[in-house]
Design a protein around this motif. Structure first.
Motif, PDB file in Angstrom:
ATOM      1  N   GLU A   1       3.114   6.098  60.452  1.00 45.52           N
ATOM      2  CA  GLU A   1       3.148   5.515  59.028  1.00 45.52           C
ATOM      3  C   GLU A   1       3.756   6.606  58.073  1.00 45.52           C
ATOM      4  O   GLU A   1       4.365   6.120  57.082  1.00 45.52           O
ATOM      5  CB  GLU A   1       1.762   5.142  58.716  1.00 45.52           C
ATOM      6  CG  GLU A   1       1.416   3.836  59.679  1.00 45.52           C
ATOM      7  CD  GLU A   1      -0.021   3.521  59.378  1.00 45.52           C
ATOM      8  OE1 GLU A   1      -0.655   4.081  58.680  1.00 45.52           O
ATOM      9  OE2 GLU A   1      -0.299   2.316  59.832  1.00 45.52           O
ATOM     10  N   GLU A   2       3.069   7.783  58.481  1.00 48.80           N
ATOM     11  CA  GLU A   2       3.687   8.763  57.410  1.00 48.80           C
ATOM     12  C   GLU A   2       5.046   9.238  57.393  1.00 48.80           C
ATOM     13  O   GLU A   2       5.944   9.410  56.544  1.00 48.80           O
ATOM     14  CB  GLU A   2       2.777  10.121  57.624  1.00 48.80           C
ATOM     15  CG  GLU A   2       1.436  10.191  57.286  1.00 48.80           C
ATOM     16  CD  GLU A   2       1.092   9.902  55.804  1.00 48.80           C
ATOM     17  OE1 GLU A   2       2.091  10.288  54.975  1.00 48.80           O
ATOM     18  OE2 GLU A   2       0.049   9.213  55.176  1.00 48.80           O
ATOM     19  N   ARG A   3       5.738   9.340  58.680  1.00 49.63           N
ATOM     20  CA  ARG A   3       6.969   9.399  58.714  1.00 49.63           C
ATOM     21  C   ARG A   3       7.804   8.336  58.123  1.00 49.63           C
ATOM     22  O   ARG A   3       8.823   8.518  57.730  1.00 49.63           O
ATOM     23  CB  ARG A   3       7.383   9.286  60.285  1.00 49.63           C
ATOM     24  CG  ARG A   3       7.176  10.862  60.591  1.00 49.63           C
ATOM     25  CD  ARG A   3       7.408  10.823  62.318  1.00 49.63           C
ATOM     26  NE  ARG A   3       6.846  12.110  62.834  1.00 49.63           N
ATOM     27  CZ  ARG A   3       7.033  12.260  64.437  1.00 49.63           C
ATOM     28  NH1 ARG A   3       7.269  11.303  65.470  1.00 49.63           N
ATOM     29  NH2 ARG A   3       6.637  13.323  64.769  1.00 49.63           N
ATOM     30  N   LYS A   4       7.430   6.870  58.294  1.00 44.84           N
ATOM     31  CA  LYS A   4       7.865   5.834  57.684  1.00 44.84           C
ATOM     32  C   LYS A   4       8.009   6.125  56.093  1.00 44.84           C
ATOM     33  O   LYS A   4       9.016   5.909  55.436  1.00 44.84           O
ATOM     34  CB  LYS A   4       7.432   4.399  58.050  1.00 44.84           C
ATOM     35  CG  LYS A   4       7.795   4.060  59.544  1.00 44.84           C
ATOM     36  CD  LYS A   4       7.108   2.961  59.994  1.00 44.84           C
ATOM     37  CE  LYS A   4       7.398   2.570  61.567  1.00 44.84           C
ATOM     38  NZ  LYS A   4       6.793   1.055  61.816  1.00 44.84           N
ATOM     39  N   ARG A   5       6.678   6.451  55.641  1.00 45.09           N
ATOM     40  CA  ARG A   5       6.475   6.519  54.185  1.00 45.09           C
ATOM     41  C   ARG A   5       7.511   7.769  53.784  1.00 45.09           C
ATOM     42  O   ARG A   5       8.155   7.597  52.682  1.00 45.09           O
ATOM     43  CB  ARG A   5       5.335   7.031  53.945  1.00 45.09           C
ATOM     44  CG  ARG A   5       4.874   7.057  52.447  1.00 45.09           C
ATOM     45  CD  ARG A   5       3.417   7.166  52.182  1.00 45.09           C
ATOM     46  NE  ARG A   5       2.973   7.488  50.732  1.00 45.09           N
ATOM     47  CZ  ARG A   5       3.066   8.746  50.250  1.00 45.09           C
ATOM     48  NH1 ARG A   5       3.341   9.798  51.250  1.00 45.09           N
ATOM     49  NH2 ARG A   5       2.829   9.041  48.946  1.00 45.09           N
ATOM     50  N   THR A   6       7.494   8.720  54.523  1.00 44.86           N
ATOM     51  CA  THR A   6       8.462   9.969  53.917  1.00 44.86           C
ATOM     52  C   THR A   6       9.836   9.344  54.097  1.00 44.86           C
ATOM     53  O   THR A   6      10.602   9.848  52.992  1.00 44.86           O
ATOM     54  CB  THR A   6       8.293  10.988  54.828  1.00 44.86           C
ATOM     55  OG1 THR A   6       7.003  11.648  54.877  1.00 44.86           O
ATOM     56  CG2 THR A   6       9.288  12.157  54.508  1.00 44.86           C
ATOM     57  N   ALA A   7      10.351   8.746  55.027  1.00 43.88           N
ATOM     58  CA  ALA A   7      11.827   8.459  55.175  1.00 43.88           C
ATOM     59  C   ALA A   7      12.172   7.182  53.899  1.00 43.88           C
ATOM     60  O   ALA A   7      13.140   7.144  53.271  1.00 43.88           O
ATOM     61  CB  ALA A   7      11.989   7.483  56.327  1.00 43.88           C
ATOM     62  N   ARG A   8      10.972   6.334  53.641  1.00 41.37           N
ATOM     63  CA  ARG A   8      11.444   5.535  52.371  1.00 41.37           C
ATOM     64  C   ARG A   8      11.408   6.220  51.270  1.00 41.37           C
ATOM     65  O   ARG A   8      12.231   6.170  50.167  1.00 41.37           O
ATOM     66  CB  ARG A   8      10.162   4.502  52.336  1.00 41.37           C
ATOM     67  CG  ARG A   8      10.054   3.508  53.401  1.00 41.37           C
ATOM     68  CD  ARG A   8       9.245   2.184  53.061  1.00 41.37           C
ATOM     69  NE  ARG A   8       7.907   2.816  52.930  1.00 41.37           N
ATOM     70  CZ  ARG A   8       6.930   2.776  53.923  1.00 41.37           C
ATOM     71  NH1 ARG A   8       7.442   2.300  55.004  1.00 41.37           N
ATOM     72  NH2 ARG A   8       5.695   3.081  53.745  1.00 41.37           N
ATOM     73  N   LEU A   9      10.590   7.339  50.754  1.00 41.90           N
ATOM     74  CA  LEU A   9      10.376   8.132  50.005  1.00 41.90           C
ATOM     75  C   LEU A   9      11.866   9.004  49.726  1.00 41.90           C
ATOM     76  O   LEU A   9      12.432   9.117  48.518  1.00 41.90           O
ATOM     77  CB  LEU A   9       9.412   8.968  49.608  1.00 41.90           C
ATOM     78  CG  LEU A   9       7.942   8.479  49.519  1.00 41.90           C
ATOM     79  CD1 LEU A   9       6.858   9.691  49.664  1.00 41.90           C
ATOM     80  CD2 LEU A   9       8.083   7.823  48.179  1.00 41.90           C
ATOM     81  N   LEU A  10      12.406   9.566  50.782  1.00 40.19           N
ATOM     82  CA  LEU A  10      13.714  10.301  50.848  1.00 40.19           C
ATOM     83  C   LEU A  10      14.992   9.184  50.546  1.00 40.19           C
ATOM     84  O   LEU A  10      15.817   9.678  49.691  1.00 40.19           O
ATOM     85  CB  LEU A  10      13.908  10.828  52.125  1.00 40.19           C
ATOM     86  CG  LEU A  10      12.871  11.997  52.757  1.00 40.19           C
ATOM     87  CD1 LEU A  10      13.105  12.485  53.834  1.00 40.19           C
ATOM     88  CD2 LEU A  10      13.208  13.311  51.425  1.00 40.19           C
ATOM     89  N   SER A  11      14.722   7.988  50.980  1.00 42.69           N
ATOM     90  CA  SER A  11      15.677   6.961  50.757  1.00 42.69           C
ATOM     91  C   SER A  11      15.760   6.572  49.375  1.00 42.69           C
ATOM     92  O   SER A  11      16.818   6.383  48.667  1.00 42.69           O
ATOM     93  CB  SER A  11      15.569   5.807  51.527  1.00 42.69           C
ATOM     94  OG  SER A  11      16.499   4.813  51.283  1.00 42.69           O
TER      95      SER A  11
END
Length: 250
Positions: free
Chosen positions: A88-98
């Motif tokens: 979940e943290e990786r997905k959240r980080t990816a969304r923030l970077l995107s």
């Protein structure tokens, strides 16, 4: 043996869970089997003749086996929760970077700002007899990214990669999606090609192993290729796609 040694990276978590289940099941089987074999010996002797100590040892073995199995199960539950949280943290980080990449694109100046800056820099180049170069970068998205939200992230990553390679006096502009212009004051044509090589290396890195986009770089220099700011503008419009030309005209 290679058939059994080959592991699909996408199935590592599943294989790990299977190994945990197998290990817990084997410990349970061995513990129950040992308990069944030891039960007759523990309860066949009279209590008065060392039977009490044997029974205590038997009960202790059973308790330790239950505690060990319970501990392993509890560890596995915690590990699964941590892995879920990590995903979940990786997905959240990816969304923030995107989102950061998409927001970064919104901050880039557009074609009207480019026209104003080009006019000033061109007059300065003419008066001081300095060269002026323009790099035009055209990005072509991979087919699986067309029309998806990840497209903005790819464009933003490309823009950040190019910004890291520029000097403080250089400026980058977003003419249309995937179509950038970079103004290089005081840079000759041969030096502009060196800058283009650095930008190409940064764009290759930003594209990643998934080859999110391909790109083309073109160098336009005053006085080698054009003689006026108008010609440089027309070069930009000529390189743009039909959709991009509509955006420049707007």
């Amino acid at each position: 043996m290679r058939i059994f040694d080959h592991i699909d990276p996408s199935k590592i978590d599943r294989r790990d869970e299977q190994l945990w289940v197998m290990a817990i099941a084997m410990i349970l089987v061995f513990s129950v089997g040992t308990a069944l074999l030891a039960y007759p010996a523990a309860f066949s002797a009279p209590v008065a003749v060392n039977g009490l100590w044997v029974r205590r040892a038997f009960v202790g073995f059973c308790v330790l086996s239950v505690l060990l199995i319970g501990y392993l199960i509890e560890r596995q539950v915690i590990i699964r929760k941590l892995r879920t949280r990590l995903r979940e943290e990786r997905k959240r980080t990816a969304r923030l970077l995107s989102q950061a990449s998409a927001d970064m694109l919104e901050t880039l100046p557009r074609f009207p700002h480019f026209q104003d800056r080009l006019g000033r820099e061109f007059r300065r180049a003419v008066n001081l007899k300095h060269p002026l170069s323009l790099l035009v970068a055209s990005l072509i998205l991979a087919a699986d990214l067309e029309g998806r939200p990840e497209a903005s992230s790819a464009y933003g990553d490309a823009a950040k990669a190019m910004l890291r390679k520029l000097r403080g006096e250089d400026s980058i502009y977003l003419f249309s999606p995937g179509f950038f212009g970079i103004l290089l004051p005081g840079v000759r044509g041969v030096d502009a090609h060196r800058v283009a090589s650095r930008l190409a290396a940064g764009l290759h890195e930003a594209s990643g192993t998934g080859n999110r986009f391909s790109f083309e770089l073109r160098v336009v220099n005053y006085p080698e290729h054009v003689a006026s700011a108008r010609e440089m503008e027309e070069t930009v419009k000529g390189d743009a796609s039909p959709v991009g030309r509509e955006g420049l005209a707007a």
